[in-house]
Design a protein around this motif. Structure first.
Motif, short mmCIF file in Angstrom:
data_model
loop_
_atom_site.label_atom_id
_atom_site.label_comp_id
_atom_site.label_asym_id
_atom_site.label_seq_id
_atom_site.Cartn_x
_atom_site.Cartn_y
_atom_site.Cartn_z
N ALA A 96 6.95 6.05 10.64
CA ALA A 96 8.30 5.50 10.43
C ALA A 96 9.36 6.58 10.61
CB ALA A 96 8.39 4.89 9.03
N ILE A 97 9.14 7.76 10.05
CA ILE A 97 10.13 8.84 10.17
C ILE A 97 10.31 9.24 11.63
CG2 ILE A 97 10.57 11.28 9.66
CD1 ILE A 97 11.21 9.39 7.36
N GLY A 98 9.21 9.40 12.36
CA GLY A 98 9.30 9.75 13.77
C GLY A 98 10.05 8.69 14.57
N PHE A 99 9.78 7.43 14.26
CA PHE A 99 10.45 6.32 14.93
C PHE A 99 11.95 6.33 14.63
CE2 PHE A 99 11.56 1.70 14.84
CZ PHE A 99 11.34 1.41 16.17
N LEU A 100 12.31 6.46 13.37
CA LEU A 100 13.72 6.47 12.99
C LEU A 100 14.46 7.63 13.63
CD1 LEU A 100 13.40 5.50 9.22
CD2 LEU A 100 14.41 4.10 11.02
N ARG A 101 13.83 8.78 13.66
CA ARG A 101 14.46 9.95 14.30
C ARG A 101 14.73 9.71 15.78
NH1 ARG A 101 11.08 14.22 11.41
NH2 ARG A 101 12.48 15.00 9.79
N PHE A 155 0.80 -1.22 0.00
CA PHE A 155 0.00 0.00 0.00
C PHE A 155 0.83 1.27 0.00
CE2 PHE A 155 0.50 -1.03 4.56
CZ PHE A 155 0.94 0.19 5.07
N HIS A 156 2.12 1.17 0.34
CA HIS A 156 2.97 2.36 0.40
C HIS A 156 3.56 2.74 -0.95
CE1 HIS A 156 6.72 4.66 1.29
NE2 HIS A 156 5.93 5.22 2.19
N ASN A 157 3.59 1.84 -1.89
CA ASN A 157 4.28 2.05 -3.16
C ASN A 157 3.39 2.80 -4.15
OD1 ASN A 157 5.62 1.90 -5.61
ND2 ASN A 157 6.19 -0.25 -5.40
N ASP A 158 3.69 4.09 -4.35
CA ASP A 158 2.87 4.90 -5.25
C ASP A 158 3.14 4.62 -6.72
OD1 ASP A 158 5.36 6.06 -5.35
OD2 ASP A 158 4.70 8.06 -4.72
N GLY A 159 4.12 3.76 -7.01
CA GLY A 159 4.38 3.34 -8.38
C GLY A 159 4.11 1.87 -8.60
N ASN A 160 3.36 1.27 -7.68
CA ASN A 160 3.14 -0.18 -7.73
C ASN A 160 2.39 -0.59 -8.99
OD1 ASN A 160 1.35 -2.69 -7.09
ND2 ASN A 160 2.99 -2.77 -5.58
N PRO A 161 2.95 -1.50 -9.79
CA PRO A 161 2.29 -1.90 -11.02
C PRO A 161 0.98 -2.65 -10.80
CG PRO A 161 4.33 -3.16 -10.70
CD PRO A 161 4.28 -2.13 -9.63
N GLN A 162 0.75 -3.12 -9.58
CA GLN A 162 -0.48 -3.86 -9.29
C GLN A 162 -1.60 -2.96 -8.75
OE1 GLN A 162 1.34 -6.75 -6.69
NE2 GLN A 162 1.66 -8.21 -8.36
N GLY A 163 -1.30 -1.66 -8.61
CA GLY A 163 -2.33 -0.70 -8.23
C GLY A 163 -2.78 -0.76 -6.79
N ASN A 164 -1.92 -1.17 -5.88
CA ASN A 164 -2.31 -1.33 -4.48
C ASN A 164 -2.07 -0.10 -3.62
OD1 ASN A 164 -2.99 -3.92 -5.14
ND2 ASN A 164 -1.36 -4.91 -3.99
N TYR A 165 -1.55 0.96 -4.19
CA TYR A 165 -1.22 2.17 -3.42
C TYR A 165 -2.46 2.75 -2.75
CZ TYR A 165 0.33 7.00 -2.58
OH TYR A 165 0.63 8.22 -2.02
N ARG A 166 -2.31 3.06 -1.44
CA ARG A 166 -3.38 3.68 -0.67
C ARG A 166 -2.79 4.93 0.00
NH1 ARG A 166 -5.29 0.49 -3.44
NH2 ARG A 166 -6.90 -1.10 -3.02
N PRO A 167 -3.09 6.12 -0.53
CA PRO A 167 -2.42 7.35 -0.09
C PRO A 167 -2.50 7.63 1.41
CG PRO A 167 -3.67 7.74 -2.10
CD PRO A 167 -4.03 6.37 -1.64
N GLU A 168 -3.69 7.48 2.01
CA GLU A 168 -3.82 7.83 3.42
C GLU A 168 -3.05 6.86 4.31
OE1 GLU A 168 -5.08 10.55 4.95
OE2 GLU A 168 -5.03 11.22 2.86
N ALA A 169 -3.15 5.57 4.02
CA ALA A 169 -2.38 4.59 4.80
C ALA A 169 -0.88 4.82 4.61
CB ALA A 169 -2.76 3.18 4.37
N ALA A 170 -0.47 5.11 3.38
CA ALA A 170 0.94 5.36 3.10
C ALA A 170 1.45 6.58 3.86
CB ALA A 170 1.15 5.55 1.60
N ARG A 171 0.66 7.65 3.86
CA ARG A 171 1.06 8.88 4.56
C ARG A 171 1.22 8.63 6.06
NH1 ARG A 171 -1.27 11.92 7.81
NH2 ARG A 171 -3.30 10.95 7.44
N LEU A 172 0.25 7.96 6.66
CA LEU A 172 0.30 7.71 8.09
C LEU A 172 1.48 6.80 8.45
CD1 LEU A 172 -0.87 7.88 10.92
CD2 LEU A 172 -2.48 6.04 10.31
N ALA A 173 1.68 5.74 7.67
CA ALA A 173 2.78 4.83 7.95
C ALA A 173 4.13 5.53 7.81
CB ALA A 173 2.72 3.63 7.00
N TRP A 174 4.26 6.38 6.80
CA TRP A 174 5.52 7.11 6.59
C TRP A 174 5.79 8.07 7.75
CZ3 TRP A 174 9.71 6.49 3.85
CH2 TRP A 174 10.59 7.55 3.67
N GLU A 175 4.78 8.80 8.19
CA GLU A 175 4.95 9.71 9.33
C GLU A 175 5.39 8.95 10.57
OE1 GLU A 175 1.29 11.78 9.82
OE2 GLU A 175 1.62 13.13 8.11
#
Length: 232
Positions: free
Chosen positions: A223-228, A201-221
């Protein structure tokens, strides 16, 4: 005026051979180190973009090329390539990436972290199990495939996982069981998040069309906070 973030293709020694990857540095020129591990498609533009996005957040990001330059957008070919990459071989190559990243003067952290997607999510966990306390944090996104280790006893990194409730490649009950297995075997800090979304769901270039923008945005936020918070 701050310089623009820089990126380049790099070569580094790994398991007695030359390995290759994509290195992205922040505008400041230095920062904590993060390894970005590819999906089964190869070192695609999307994975390079993830490294660039991490650099924009202040990290020195290295995306190793596990397939030696080979890229596909065909699911059957991707599955075949993944099957040809045993856990041990991929983990050895990634160990060289850890050495290379920690040896860069631009890397300010005494440990590195790792983030990976699909097959790369499995290898994130393998790398954490293999490298022990050299990995500060590990962030698997729906990790599947050859890379998933059988034992998590060697894990010392804090783990933040991102998994999908509609994932047919790695059903959610298996993800929940894995979460508990890591916690039981390693004693590490483990937090898994679950999203109402399909695999990749995070891959906005996924050839299978599984990208989900809201889930991707939340997961990325998250992940970044965790890594920091873990990589310093």
């Amino acid at each position: 005026m701050a310089e623009q973030s820089a990126h380049q293709n790099v070569t580094f020694p790994s398991a007695g051979q030359d390995a290759h990857g994509y290195l992205a540095k922040p505008a400041t020129g230095s920062g904590p180190g993060v390894i970005v591990i590819q999906e089964w498609w190869g070192l695609t533009d999307h994975i390079r973009d993830v490294a660039d996005r991490l650099a924009a957040e202040g990290f020195v990001a290295l995306a190793p090329d596990l397939y030696g330059g080979w890229i596909t957008h065909d699911g059957d070919e991707a599955a075949e390539m993944m099957q040809k990459l045993p856990e041990e071989e991929g983990a050895r190559l990634l160990a060289g990436a850890v050495d290379y990243l920690l040896g860069l003067e631009e890397v300010t952290s005494s440990k590195v972290s790792a983030i990976g997607f699909c097959m790369g999510g499995g290898f994130v966990l393998a790398l954490a199990a293999q490298q022990g306390d050299r990995i500060a944090a590990a962030v698997p996104f729906y990790g599947v495939g050859q890379g998933v280790p059988e034992s998590f006893a060697g894990v010392r990194a804090a783990i933040q996982g991102h998994y999908a409730t509609e994932d047919t490649s790695f059903p959610v009950d298996q993800a929940r069981a894995q979460e508990q297995q890591i916690r039981d075997e390693s004693g590490a800090e483990v937090t898994y998040y679950y999203y109402e979304a399909p695999h990749a769901f995070h891959n906005d270039g996924n050839p299978q069309g599984n990208y989900r923008p809201e889930a991707a945005r939340l997961a990325w936020e998250r992940a970044i906070g965790f890594l920091r918070g873990k990589t310093n």
